[in-house]
Design a protein around this motif. Sequence first.
Motif, PDB file in Angstrom:
ATOM      1  N   VAL A 125      30.272  36.460  43.378  1.00 61.77           N
ATOM      2  CA  VAL A 125      29.109  35.663  43.352  1.00 61.77           C
ATOM      3  C   VAL A 125      28.416  35.913  42.137  1.00 61.77           C
ATOM      4  CG1 VAL A 125      26.979  34.934  44.149  1.00 61.77           C
ATOM      5  CG2 VAL A 125      28.825  34.913  45.595  1.00 61.77           C
ATOM      6  N   LYS A 126      28.175  37.228  42.023  1.00 65.13           N
ATOM      7  CA  LYS A 126      27.569  37.762  40.660  1.00 65.13           C
ATOM      8  C   LYS A 126      28.425  37.438  39.447  1.00 65.13           C
ATOM      9  CE  LYS A 126      25.757  41.961  38.621  1.00 65.13           C
ATOM     10  NZ  LYS A 126      25.743  43.688  38.875  1.00 65.13           N
ATOM     11  N   ARG A 127      29.671  37.392  39.425  1.00 66.79           N
ATOM     12  CA  ARG A 127      30.733  37.236  38.288  1.00 66.79           C
ATOM     13  C   ARG A 127      30.420  35.628  38.012  1.00 66.79           C
ATOM     14  NH1 ARG A 127      32.830  41.755  40.112  1.00 66.79           N
ATOM     15  NH2 ARG A 127      34.387  42.834  38.681  1.00 66.79           N
ATOM     16  N   LEU A 128      30.474  34.796  39.126  1.00 68.62           N
ATOM     17  CA  LEU A 128      30.292  33.425  38.785  1.00 68.62           C
ATOM     18  C   LEU A 128      29.020  32.964  38.320  1.00 68.62           C
ATOM     19  CD1 LEU A 128      31.915  32.198  42.069  1.00 68.62           C
ATOM     20  CD2 LEU A 128      32.958  32.090  39.812  1.00 68.62           C
ATOM     21  N   THR A 129      27.906  33.639  38.870  1.00 65.07           N
ATOM     22  CA  THR A 129      26.672  33.141  38.295  1.00 65.07           C
ATOM     23  C   THR A 129      26.429  33.666  36.870  1.00 65.07           C
ATOM     24  OG1 THR A 129      25.649  33.604  40.607  1.00 65.07           O
ATOM     25  CG2 THR A 129      24.176  33.820  38.871  1.00 65.07           C
ATOM     26  N   GLN A 130      27.139  34.773  36.249  1.00 65.40           N
ATOM     27  CA  GLN A 130      27.201  35.039  35.142  1.00 65.40           C
ATOM     28  C   GLN A 130      27.575  34.269  34.351  1.00 65.40           C
ATOM     29  OE1 GLN A 130      28.561  39.086  34.116  1.00 65.40           O
ATOM     30  NE2 GLN A 130      28.762  38.810  32.010  1.00 65.40           N
ATOM     31  N   ALA A 182      27.443  29.056  42.910  1.00 68.40           N
ATOM     32  CA  ALA A 182      28.521  29.899  42.798  1.00 68.40           C
ATOM     33  C   ALA A 182      28.995  30.071  44.265  1.00 68.40           C
ATOM     34  CB  ALA A 182      27.938  31.365  42.391  1.00 68.40           C
ATOM     35  N   MET A 183      28.083  29.892  45.122  1.00 64.43           N
ATOM     36  CA  MET A 183      28.534  29.865  46.519  1.00 64.43           C
ATOM     37  C   MET A 183      29.389  28.646  47.056  1.00 64.43           C
ATOM     38  SD  MET A 183      27.505  32.506  47.877  1.00 64.43           S
ATOM     39  CE  MET A 183      27.961  32.171  49.590  1.00 64.43           C
ATOM     40  N   PHE A 203      31.151  27.031  44.763  1.00 67.94           N
ATOM     41  CA  PHE A 203      32.621  27.244  44.047  1.00 67.94           C
ATOM     42  C   PHE A 203      33.237  28.023  45.118  1.00 67.94           C
ATOM     43  CE2 PHE A 203      35.526  29.731  41.494  1.00 67.94           C
ATOM     44  CZ  PHE A 203      35.874  29.083  40.530  1.00 67.94           C
ATOM     45  N   ILE A 204      33.053  29.163  45.612  1.00 69.02           N
ATOM     46  CA  ILE A 204      33.630  30.043  46.737  1.00 69.02           C
ATOM     47  C   ILE A 204      34.044  29.166  47.850  1.00 69.02           C
ATOM     48  CG2 ILE A 204      33.657  31.879  48.132  1.00 69.02           C
ATOM     49  CD1 ILE A 204      32.140  33.308  45.936  1.00 69.02           C
ATOM     50  N   GLY A 205      33.131  28.252  48.294  1.00 71.73           N
ATOM     51  CA  GLY A 205      33.174  27.376  49.400  1.00 71.73           C
ATOM     52  C   GLY A 205      34.182  26.301  49.270  1.00 71.73           C
ATOM     53  N   ALA A 206      34.222  25.790  48.021  1.00 70.42           N
ATOM     54  CA  ALA A 206      35.222  24.809  47.711  1.00 70.42           C
ATOM     55  C   ALA A 206      36.941  25.569  47.870  1.00 70.42           C
ATOM     56  CB  ALA A 206      35.154  24.285  46.291  1.00 70.42           C
ATOM     57  N   ILE A 207      36.836  26.639  47.364  1.00 68.16           N
ATOM     58  CA  ILE A 207      38.389  27.341  47.652  1.00 68.16           C
ATOM     59  C   ILE A 207      38.683  27.399  49.283  1.00 68.16           C
ATOM     60  CG2 ILE A 207      39.556  29.253  47.060  1.00 68.16           C
ATOM     61  CD1 ILE A 207      38.326  29.753  44.495  1.00 68.16           C
ATOM     62  N   LEU A 247      38.191  20.842  41.769  1.00 68.65           N
ATOM     63  CA  LEU A 247      37.526  21.817  40.628  1.00 68.65           C
ATOM     64  C   LEU A 247      36.870  20.849  39.832  1.00 68.65           C
ATOM     65  CD1 LEU A 247      37.149  24.115  39.046  1.00 68.65           C
ATOM     66  CD2 LEU A 247      39.109  24.043  37.924  1.00 68.65           C
ATOM     67  N   GLU A 248      37.369  19.631  39.546  1.00 69.19           N
ATOM     68  CA  GLU A 248      36.694  18.996  38.438  1.00 69.19           C
ATOM     69  C   GLU A 248      35.507  18.053  39.306  1.00 69.19           C
ATOM     70  OE1 GLU A 248      36.973  18.653  35.288  1.00 69.19           O
ATOM     71  OE2 GLU A 248      38.637  20.095  35.554  1.00 69.19           O
ATOM     72  N   ILE A 249      35.478  17.829  40.656  1.00 67.01           N
ATOM     73  CA  ILE A 249      34.249  17.334  41.250  1.00 67.01           C
ATOM     74  C   ILE A 249      33.129  18.416  40.956  1.00 67.01           C
ATOM     75  CG2 ILE A 249      33.196  16.718  43.253  1.00 67.01           C
ATOM     76  CD1 ILE A 249      35.979  15.475  43.953  1.00 67.01           C
ATOM     77  N   PHE A 250      33.318  19.667  41.386  1.00 66.25           N
ATOM     78  CA  PHE A 250      32.498  20.802  41.255  1.00 66.25           C
ATOM     79  C   PHE A 250      31.961  20.888  39.663  1.00 66.25           C
ATOM     80  CE2 PHE A 250      31.677  25.243  39.690  1.00 66.25           C
ATOM     81  CZ  PHE A 250      30.561  25.568  40.452  1.00 66.25           C
ATOM     82  N   LEU A 251      32.868  21.062  38.776  1.00 66.37           N
ATOM     83  CA  LEU A 251      32.134  20.971  37.372  1.00 66.37           C
ATOM     84  C   LEU A 251      31.455  19.988  36.911  1.00 66.37           C
ATOM     85  CD1 LEU A 251      35.534  22.309  35.665  1.00 66.37           C
ATOM     86  CD2 LEU A 251      33.364  23.720  36.054  1.00 66.37           C
TER      87      LEU A 251
END
Length: 210
Positions: free
Chosen positions: A132-137, A158-159, A161-165, A189-193
Motif C-alpha cells: 500500500v505504501k508503494r502504491l500510495t507513493q 491503493a487499497m 488496487f489490491i482489492g481488484a487483484i 485495470l483500466e476501470i481503476f485508472l
Amino acid sequence: MQPKHLPADERRSMTVDAVVALAGMQNPSEITTAAIAKRMSVTQGALFRHFPTKDAIWQAVMEWVADRLLDRIDRAAEQARSPLDAMRAVFMSHVEFVIEHPGVPRMMFGELQRAEGTPAKKVARMLIGHYVKRLTQRLEEGKAAGQVDADADTQAAAMLFIGAIQGLVMQSLLTGNIQQIRVHAPGVLEIFLRGVERRPRDRREGGTRK
C-alpha cells in the motif's frame, strides 16, 4: 531423489518451494509436514532440523512471498515512464506472479483469515502495508505530474488496487481457471485508472462547460 546432504539455506529454500507448489494443488490449511517431507523426498525429522515448528515453515513461506512480490513490483515500476504507467506495470506484474504461483493467494487469504496472530499472518499484514505504501507513493507522484486527480484519496485508491487483484483471484478460484486472470486483468485495470486519473474540469462537472 534429493541429495542427502545439502546446505541448510538450500534445504530451507527447497522447503519453501515445496509448500508453494503444494498450495497450488490443495487447500494450504490441509498441507501437513508429512506431505512437505514426501514432496522433498526427506523424512519429517530432516525437515524439523531446519524448522522447529510448522508455524516456522509458514513464516518462511510468507517471507519468501513478500520478498519476491515486492521485488517484482519494484522492478516493474522502475521501468515505467510515468506514475500511471508504473501502476499498470505493477498490476500486470502482480497478475503474472499469481499465475506463476497460484498457491500464493490461497496462503495469503488463509493466513489473513486466521483469528490468532501467527508469525506468518504478521508477515502477510506487513506485506500488504508495504505494498500500500508503494502504491500510495506512485499515486502521489501521479498527482504531482498532473496524471492523478488532485482530490483522489490515494490511500483508498491503493487499497482498491489490491482489492481488484484479489477479486480477479477469487473469480479464478471459483472457476478453477487461473489463466482467466490474464484475460480480465487489463479491463479491470483500466476501470481503476479511469477512477483516479485527472480529467478536464468540465468533464468532471458533467460536461456543462464549453
